[in-house]
Design a protein around this motif. Structure first.
Motif, mmCIF file in Angstrom:
data_model
loop_
_atom_site.group_PDB
_atom_site.id
_atom_site.type_symbol
_atom_site.label_atom_id
_atom_site.label_comp_id
_atom_site.label_asym_id
_atom_site.label_seq_id
_atom_site.Cartn_x
_atom_site.Cartn_y
_atom_site.Cartn_z
ATOM 1 N N VAL A 165 0.843 -1.197 0.000
ATOM 2 C CA VAL A 165 0.000 0.000 0.000
ATOM 3 C C VAL A 165 0.880 1.251 0.000
ATOM 4 C CG1 VAL A 165 -1.680 1.317 1.361
ATOM 5 C CG2 VAL A 165 -1.956 -1.162 1.066
ATOM 6 N N ALA A 166 1.909 1.263 0.823
ATOM 7 C CA ALA A 166 2.816 2.418 0.870
ATOM 8 C C ALA A 166 3.494 2.635 -0.482
ATOM 9 C CB ALA A 166 3.861 2.221 1.960
ATOM 10 N N LEU A 167 3.880 1.558 -1.152
ATOM 11 C CA LEU A 167 4.522 1.667 -2.463
ATOM 12 C C LEU A 167 3.561 2.269 -3.489
ATOM 13 C CD1 LEU A 167 7.100 1.029 -4.028
ATOM 14 C CD2 LEU A 167 6.134 -1.204 -4.557
ATOM 15 N N VAL A 168 2.285 1.849 -3.466
ATOM 16 C CA VAL A 168 1.288 2.408 -4.390
ATOM 17 C C VAL A 168 1.086 3.895 -4.106
ATOM 18 C CG1 VAL A 168 -1.168 2.350 -5.006
ATOM 19 C CG2 VAL A 168 0.127 0.219 -4.821
ATOM 20 N N VAL A 169 0.937 4.269 -2.849
ATOM 21 C CA VAL A 169 0.732 5.679 -2.492
ATOM 22 C C VAL A 169 1.934 6.521 -2.895
ATOM 23 C CG1 VAL A 169 0.484 7.267 -0.530
ATOM 24 C CG2 VAL A 169 -0.906 5.186 -0.647
ATOM 25 N N LEU A 170 3.148 6.050 -2.609
ATOM 26 C CA LEU A 170 4.348 6.802 -2.991
ATOM 27 C C LEU A 170 4.489 6.893 -4.511
ATOM 28 C CD1 LEU A 170 6.909 5.482 -0.371
ATOM 29 C CD2 LEU A 170 5.936 7.773 -0.520
ATOM 30 N N ARG A 172 2.034 6.865 -6.785
ATOM 31 C CA ARG A 172 1.054 7.834 -7.291
ATOM 32 C C ARG A 172 1.494 9.264 -6.994
ATOM 33 N NH1 ARG A 172 -4.861 6.868 -5.774
ATOM 34 N NH2 ARG A 172 -5.092 8.450 -7.376
ATOM 35 N N GLY A 173 2.040 9.492 -5.800
ATOM 36 C CA GLY A 173 2.523 10.833 -5.463
ATOM 37 C C GLY A 173 3.679 11.248 -6.357
ATOM 38 N N TRP A 174 4.573 10.326 -6.633
ATOM 39 C CA TRP A 174 5.714 10.635 -7.500
ATOM 40 C C TRP A 174 5.239 10.969 -8.910
ATOM 41 C CZ3 TRP A 174 7.837 7.828 -11.706
ATOM 42 C CH2 TRP A 174 9.067 8.297 -12.143
ATOM 43 N N LEU A 175 4.268 10.182 -9.456
ATOM 44 C CA LEU A 175 3.738 10.468 -10.793
ATOM 45 C C LEU A 175 3.041 11.822 -10.845
ATOM 46 C CD1 LEU A 175 2.312 6.990 -11.886
ATOM 47 C CD2 LEU A 175 4.249 8.224 -12.874
ATOM 48 N N ARG A 176 2.290 12.163 -9.796
ATOM 49 C CA ARG A 176 1.596 13.446 -9.747
ATOM 50 C C ARG A 176 2.605 14.602 -9.755
ATOM 51 N NH1 ARG A 176 -2.326 13.232 -5.128
ATOM 52 N NH2 ARG A 176 -3.248 11.609 -6.418
ATOM 53 N N VAL A 177 3.657 14.490 -8.956
ATOM 54 C CA VAL A 177 4.685 15.542 -8.921
ATOM 55 C C VAL A 177 5.408 15.616 -10.258
ATOM 56 C CG1 VAL A 177 6.895 16.169 -7.867
ATOM 57 C CG2 VAL A 177 4.988 15.490 -6.429
#
Length: 187
Positions: A165-170, A172-177
């Motif tokens: 879950v942490a890997l998915v959240v990180l 998605r955040g990296w792609l957004r940035v």
């Protein structure tokens, strides 16, 4: 002045660490013993957990009739599949014929400290004890039951779920940035 401070610090350190260094280890709590014939006497094998489960740590002690003073010996563990193997005990260099040593918390007997039998099934422990009457041999059969708890695959899956879950959240955040950074350069 600095030497006085250093001396005071050393004195405080000695006073604070002395009780921990001099503390005696907790004695073993033996819950089961087996007696097996050894030459003209017997060998008492004791366990801190019974019944034995595969993969679960416990202590073994071994004491021949008359005690261990003036005697030496070896122990060989035979797996359920029939191979002799060391049990991963520190300092034994993988030799299947392990020299019997005093147990660290039961100094009156030989023993294995915090050992786990890695396989389920019927294990055999073969002893060779050298004493005043010569060499005596004994074999102790022990059945190791199934490993406690859920299967290893299920344990790993449950344990790794928060990391996934942490890997998915990180991610998605990296792609957004990254998208914002690329769009910012295009403006």
């Amino acid at each position: 002045m600095k030497r006085l401070r250093l001396a005071i610090c050393v004195a405080i350190l000695v006073v604070l660490t002395a009780p921990a260094a001099s503390a005696q280890p907790e004695p073993l709590t033996i819950v089961h013993s087996e007696r097996i014939p050894l030459g003209t006497g017997t060998l008492t094998a004791s366990f801190t957990d019974w019944p034995v489960k595969a993969g679960r740590s416990l202590d073994f002690t071994f004491e021949p009739t008359g005690g261990i003073e003036g005697r030496t010996g070896t122990i060989r563990a035979i797996t359920p599949s029939g191979e002799a193997r060391a049990l991963g005990i520190v300092g034994l260099d993988g030799d299947p014929d392990m020299r019997l040593q005093r147990h660290p918390r039961a100094r009156h007997a030989w023993g294995l400290d915090v050992v786990a039998l890695p396989e389920e099934g019927l294990w055999h422990f073969e002893f060779a004890v050298n004493g005043p009457d010569g060499t005596a041999r004994a074999t102790l059969p022990i059945t190791a039951g199934p490993m406690p708890g859920p299967p290893a695959g299920l344990s790993w899956a449950v344990g790794m779920t928060p990391w996934a879950v942490a890997l998915v959240v990180l991610g998605r955040g990296w792609l957004r940035v990254r998208r914002k950074a690329v769009l910012g350069w295009n403006d």
